[in-house]
Design a protein around this motif. Structure first.
Motif, PDB file in Angstrom:
ATOM      1  N   LEU A  26      38.401  50.089  38.867  1.00 25.75           N
ATOM      2  CA  LEU A  26      37.400  49.436  39.713  1.00 25.75           C
ATOM      3  C   LEU A  26      38.043  48.894  40.988  1.00 25.75           C
ATOM      4  O   LEU A  26      37.538  49.096  42.102  1.00 25.75           O
ATOM      5  CB  LEU A  26      36.718  48.306  38.940  1.00 25.75           C
ATOM      6  CG  LEU A  26      35.724  48.710  37.848  1.00 25.75           C
ATOM      7  CD1 LEU A  26      35.333  47.503  37.006  1.00 25.75           C
ATOM      8  CD2 LEU A  26      34.487  49.360  38.442  1.00 25.75           C
ATOM      9  N   GLY A  27      39.155  48.191  40.819  1.00 26.14           N
ATOM     10  CA  GLY A  27      39.833  47.626  41.983  1.00 26.14           C
ATOM     11  C   GLY A  27      40.373  48.691  42.910  1.00 26.14           C
ATOM     12  O   GLY A  27      40.258  48.591  44.142  1.00 26.14           O
ATOM     13  N   GLU A  45      44.381  41.043  44.636  1.00 24.73           N
ATOM     14  CA  GLU A  45      44.803  40.277  43.450  1.00 24.73           C
ATOM     15  C   GLU A  45      44.085  38.924  43.423  1.00 24.73           C
ATOM     16  O   GLU A  45      43.552  38.505  42.386  1.00 24.73           O
ATOM     17  CB  GLU A  45      46.323  40.070  43.483  1.00 24.73           C
ATOM     18  CG  GLU A  45      46.870  39.134  42.415  1.00 24.73           C
ATOM     19  CD  GLU A  45      46.984  39.768  41.047  1.00 24.73           C
ATOM     20  OE1 GLU A  45      46.762  40.990  40.945  1.00 24.73           O
ATOM     21  OE2 GLU A  45      47.288  39.042  40.080  1.00 24.73           O
ATOM     22  N   GLY A  46      44.041  38.256  44.565  1.00 24.81           N
ATOM     23  CA  GLY A  46      43.356  36.969  44.630  1.00 24.81           C
ATOM     24  C   GLY A  46      41.855  37.121  44.454  1.00 24.81           C
ATOM     25  O   GLY A  46      41.204  36.270  43.829  1.00 24.81           O
ATOM     26  N   THR A  47      41.289  38.197  44.986  1.00 25.13           N
ATOM     27  CA  THR A  47      39.854  38.432  44.825  1.00 25.13           C
ATOM     28  C   THR A  47      39.506  38.624  43.352  1.00 25.13           C
ATOM     29  O   THR A  47      38.512  38.072  42.854  1.00 25.13           O
ATOM     30  CB  THR A  47      39.440  39.680  45.625  1.00 25.13           C
ATOM     31  OG1 THR A  47      39.788  39.494  46.995  1.00 25.13           O
ATOM     32  CG2 THR A  47      37.944  39.919  45.523  1.00 25.13           C
ATOM     33  N   MET A  48      40.317  39.396  42.651  1.00 24.43           N
ATOM     34  CA  MET A  48      40.074  39.600  41.221  1.00 24.43           C
ATOM     35  C   MET A  48      40.220  38.289  40.452  1.00 24.43           C
ATOM     36  O   MET A  48      39.452  38.008  39.518  1.00 24.43           O
ATOM     37  CB  MET A  48      41.031  40.664  40.677  1.00 24.43           C
ATOM     38  CG  MET A  48      40.710  42.074  41.146  1.00 24.43           C
ATOM     39  SD  MET A  48      41.958  43.318  40.696  1.00 24.43           S
ATOM     40  CE  MET A  48      41.912  43.236  38.913  1.00 24.43           C
ATOM     41  N   SER A 211      36.171  44.807  43.438  1.00 25.81           N
ATOM     42  CA  SER A 211      37.224  43.921  42.917  1.00 25.81           C
ATOM     43  C   SER A 211      36.611  42.787  42.098  1.00 25.81           C
ATOM     44  O   SER A 211      37.196  42.324  41.107  1.00 25.81           O
ATOM     45  CB  SER A 211      38.049  43.337  44.070  1.00 25.81           C
ATOM     46  OG  SER A 211      38.713  44.355  44.766  1.00 25.81           O
ATOM     47  N   GLY A 212      35.425  42.329  42.528  1.00 26.76           N
ATOM     48  CA  GLY A 212      34.733  41.299  41.756  1.00 26.76           C
ATOM     49  C   GLY A 212      34.394  41.774  40.355  1.00 26.76           C
ATOM     50  O   GLY A 212      34.580  41.048  39.372  1.00 26.76           O
ATOM     51  N   LEU A 213      33.907  43.005  40.252  1.00 25.16           N
ATOM     52  CA  LEU A 213      33.615  43.563  38.929  1.00 25.16           C
ATOM     53  C   LEU A 213      34.899  43.730  38.107  1.00 25.16           C
ATOM     54  O   LEU A 213      34.889  43.515  36.887  1.00 25.16           O
ATOM     55  CB  LEU A 213      32.913  44.911  39.084  1.00 25.16           C
ATOM     56  CG  LEU A 213      31.470  44.857  39.597  1.00 25.16           C
ATOM     57  CD1 LEU A 213      30.941  46.258  39.859  1.00 25.16           C
ATOM     58  CD2 LEU A 213      30.570  44.134  38.596  1.00 25.16           C
ATOM     59  N   ALA A 214      35.977  44.112  38.793  1.00 24.02           N
ATOM     60  CA  ALA A 214      37.260  44.242  38.093  1.00 24.02           C
ATOM     61  C   ALA A 214      37.699  42.896  37.520  1.00 24.02           C
ATOM     62  O   ALA A 214      38.154  42.810  36.374  1.00 24.02           O
ATOM     63  CB  ALA A 214      38.322  44.777  39.058  1.00 24.02           C
TER      64      ALA A 214
END
Length: 315
Positions: A26-27, A45-48, A211-214
């Motif tokens: 996903l990311g 990384e920070g977004t996840m 990335s949010g879904l990840a």
């Protein structure tokens, strides 16, 4: 009996590989679209991390998985909006911006967690109900393959479906072609009358939502709790996977599965008590990442304008 045990272990490793590949895929797919537009978002990384926290927080207070996923996607979009504003509007150095976002997310998520769950001890760590798995009718009953591929979580199915969807979008649609052209020659796109900044915003926002879904998968998809730095470098691995996949969706899928297999394999080795320091096993996917980067340096198909801000020449 031994043969059955070996078969069960192999199926378990392969099913774990598909599951572990989910946040990486996903990311990486989101980052693929972002980087094809010429923006290098190192803040994945920070977004996840922020998305995994907000998903956990919403799931804990509402007991609603859809709301948790929506919160994670919104968080990813907001984080990527900062990236897009800094990179496309202010023309700030993208490497510095991405690294700053990671530091920001690390500090804010820890602070917010301590505020939200003040007074909890190690014996009373808050937990949530995860999404669980969904067995696909008929396909899920196929021997071996059914358990590996068709008895997974919804986000896992989504991640794999998005591979051909994104490949089709980038190579078979007008907008996809424009995004790819942004990464190669943004001036040509500008001369066609397409708003470069707006298109980069859309590409970066899409990457943030993915990335949010990840990040959501890490908490509401598999684990029942949130811990500081719970992403454990998955965002960085997603960046490496984009490079290993040479900025192509199909190859990114293979790269994600390879890294996930290394992780699933080391977990299995730990489970059966292999006499190796567990730190060596944990480091295996990251060692592989270094090897892949070294092997890929000479035949990289990276967008030529990746990481460079586009400044329009007036008059």
């Amino acid at each position: 009996m031994t043969s059955l045990l070996q078969t069960a272990i192999i199926i378990n490793v392969l099913a774990s590989t598909v599951r572990i590949a989910t946040p990486l895929l996903l990311g990486a797919l989101g980052e693929l679209v972002t980087e094809r537009s010429g923006v290098m978002n190192l803040g994945i990384e920070g977004t996840m991390l922020m998305s995994s926290f907000t998903a956990f927080l919403v799931a804990y207070h509402t007991n609603s998985i859809p709301l948790a996923l929506a919160a994670a996607m919104l968080t990813g979009a907001l984080m990527s909006l900062i990236m897009a504003f800094m990179a496309s509007t202010l023309k700030v150095d993208q490497t510095v911006t991405g690294l700053s976002l990671n530091l920001l997310a690390s500090g804010i998520s820890l602070f917010w967690y301590r505020v939200a769950f003040k007074g909890t001890s190690t014996e009373s760590i808050p937990t949530i109900q995860t999404m669980g798995t969904v067995k696909i009718p008929i396909l899920g009953d196929i021997p071996y393959l059914g358990q590996i591929f068709f008895n997974q979580g919804l986000l896992t199915y989504l991640a794999f479906i998005m591979v051909p969807v994104i490949a089709f979008f980038l190579y078979r649609t007008y907008t996809g072609l424009a995004i790819r052209s942004l990464g190669e020659n943004p001036r040509a796109v500008d001369m066609k009358g397409i708003n470069v900044t707006r298109l980069q915003y859309l590409a970066v926002l899409f990457g943030g939502v993915m990335s949010g879904l990840a990040g959501a998968f890490i908490t509401v998809g598999t684990l029942v709790r949130f811990l500081p730095e719970i992403t454990a470098g998955r965002g960085w691995l997603a960046l490496v996977i984009v490079i290993a996949g040479n900025w192509k969706a199909g190859r990114i899928l293979l790269a994600a599965l390879l890294f996930a297999f290394m992780d699933a394999f080391q977990l299995q080795l730990q489970g059966i008590g292999i006499q190796l320091p567990y730190q060596i096993l944990l480091a295996a996917p990251y060692v592989l990442a270094i090897v892949v980067l070294m092997a890929n340096r000479a035949r990289s198909l990276a967008p030529k304008h990746l990481g460079y801000p586009y400044i329009r020449e007036e008059g």
